[in-house]
Design an enzyme around this catalytic site. Sequence first.
Site, PDB file in Angstrom:
ATOM      1  CB  SER A   1      -0.413 -27.961 -24.884  1.00 44.83           C
ATOM      2  OG  SER A   1       0.273 -28.782 -23.977  1.00 44.83           O
TER       3      SER A   1
ATOM      4  CD1 TRP B   1      -5.984 -29.987 -20.565  1.00 44.03           C
ATOM      5  CD2 TRP B   1      -3.951 -30.283 -19.693  1.00 44.03           C
ATOM      6  NE1 TRP B   1      -6.002 -31.166 -19.861  1.00 44.03           N
ATOM      7  CE2 TRP B   1      -4.758 -31.376 -19.314  1.00 44.03           C
ATOM      8  CE3 TRP B   1      -2.632 -30.260 -19.253  1.00 44.03           C
ATOM      9  CZ2 TRP B   1      -4.300 -32.423 -18.530  1.00 44.03           C
ATOM     10  CZ3 TRP B   1      -2.160 -31.294 -18.465  1.00 44.03           C
ATOM     11  CH2 TRP B   1      -2.990 -32.370 -18.113  1.00 44.03           C
ATOM     12  CG  HIS B   2       0.300 -28.126 -18.494  1.00 43.96           C
ATOM     13  ND1 HIS B   2       0.227 -28.351 -19.859  1.00 43.96           N
ATOM     14  CD2 HIS B   2       0.975 -29.181 -17.974  1.00 43.96           C
ATOM     15  CE1 HIS B   2       0.847 -29.485 -20.138  1.00 43.96           C
ATOM     16  NE2 HIS B   2       1.302 -30.010 -19.024  1.00 43.96           N
ATOM     17  N   GLY B   3      -2.755 -25.031 -16.685  1.00 38.32           N
ATOM     18  CA  GLY B   3      -3.148 -24.182 -15.570  1.00 38.32           C
ATOM     19  C   GLY B   3      -3.720 -22.858 -16.028  1.00 38.32           C
TER      20      GLY B   3
ATOM     21  CG  PHE C   1      -1.577 -29.151 -13.932  1.00 37.45           C
ATOM     22  CD1 PHE C   1      -1.593 -27.823 -13.579  1.00 37.45           C
ATOM     23  CD2 PHE C   1      -0.376 -29.828 -13.921  1.00 37.45           C
ATOM     24  CE1 PHE C   1      -0.421 -27.176 -13.215  1.00 37.45           C
ATOM     25  CE2 PHE C   1       0.802 -29.189 -13.573  1.00 37.45           C
ATOM     26  CZ  PHE C   1       0.772 -27.864 -13.226  1.00 37.45           C
TER      27      PHE C   1
END
Length: 472
Positions: free
Chosen positions: A316, A319-321, A472
């Site tokens: 997770s 996923w954000h960056g 993102f």
Amino acid sequence: MIFQSLDFIVFLTLVVAIHWLLAPRFRSLFLLIASYIFYGYIHPWFLLLLWFVTIAVYGCALGIERLPRYRRAFLVAGLASCLGMLGVFKYFHFFLSNVIAALRAFGLDVSDPVIQIVLPVGISFFAFQGMSYVIDVYRGQLKARTDFISVALFKAFFPQLVAGPIERATHLLPQLESKRELRMDLLVEGFLLLIWGFFKKLVIADNVSIIANKVFLLEHPSFPLLWAGVLAFCVQIYADFSGYTDIARGTAKMLGINLVENFRHPYAAVSPTDFWRRWHISLSTWFRDYVYIPLGGNRGGRLLEARNVMCTFLLSGLWHGANWNYVLWGGYWGALIVGSRYLGSLLPPGLWARRGVVPLQILLMFALTNIGWLLFRETDFHYLVNELTLRPWQTVAADWEAAAYFVALIGIYSVPLVLHYFLDRRSESGIPRMQIASGSWLALRTATTTGLFLAILILRTANSGDFIYFRF
């Protein structure tokens, strides 16, 4: 096209008007064309990626259903098309830069990459949405659609295309395929959500972002200034992202579509698990259903459960960056959840339900959340280590005064969010918000909307930045 622009206001007005004037059988095609105009308005080449993913998941889902002998191959192909696109456009440079850094650590002279890949807006959102469609068809939870227009509109529906919420096909597709009726209550509710979302973004998020940006631009911020900046970012990211969601949900409601709720007052959370039931709900449930549970969830003992939680949150974070601070942020939240579950098993049952304990839980969670936002906001590890080791006694009185001024400003801008929380709390407890006649209620809603609109005109900043989750 960005929400907080005059172009979007004109676009939305035309789309809503034309949509309801058209015959029902033409509405989906019209919304698809409008969605492509919205996404390709500034960078038309972004549409090529969207079309690629749409065609891939459409074909793979049909293959899963019609050629069951090769259903696993079609599943892999559908997932690979989405993940491959993410790997190239979002993570290739991150991977390459880390390989180069590792080679340099061994004494090899390697030059920096010349090619810079532009990250298309919203790529993580529509990639995850495409994967969920293929997985749901594979699991038998959804029938593959033969109508390409329906699948293409599900992938491209413009209110939620760029920054979510991440819709499931089981929820959105039936609404897009249904014969929607024009309803004034949905138009009014949608418009109010739209105004509230613009207020959050233009008045709250953009104003407190000035404080956050100033603090994080300092090379060596003092202890009080740093945490005033973190508090500003805490308010900014919530008002910014939930504001985008409100605009998206309001826009969709005006077109007769209900998008899923993405936020439920996350800063009122009483535990790390509760926070993720309230923050970015569509993403947290996506990882729960497609990563955590397939890994084994809470089955198999405490160690396996901890492993599954940590893997889910590390992914997770990534996923954000494409940066290690996001992975660290994900690991931080994973560790909080594992630790809180273990601690909860040691404490007496019913302790957390006591009335006097709940406010302390909220305060503790708010402090832990802000530590997480520091990890999220600061992308430079060198500065992050320095910031986490600052001491309050190393600062001067002027820094405390400046920090107090910043906190007071942040508090003023946060008042509408706090009032909204208490109104929702009254509604959730079964107490009517207003025991007044319908005519008075309409007048109150009109006055509130007018007040929010005037606040947007008067209190908004001169230049509005992009929504944070666009990156993102």
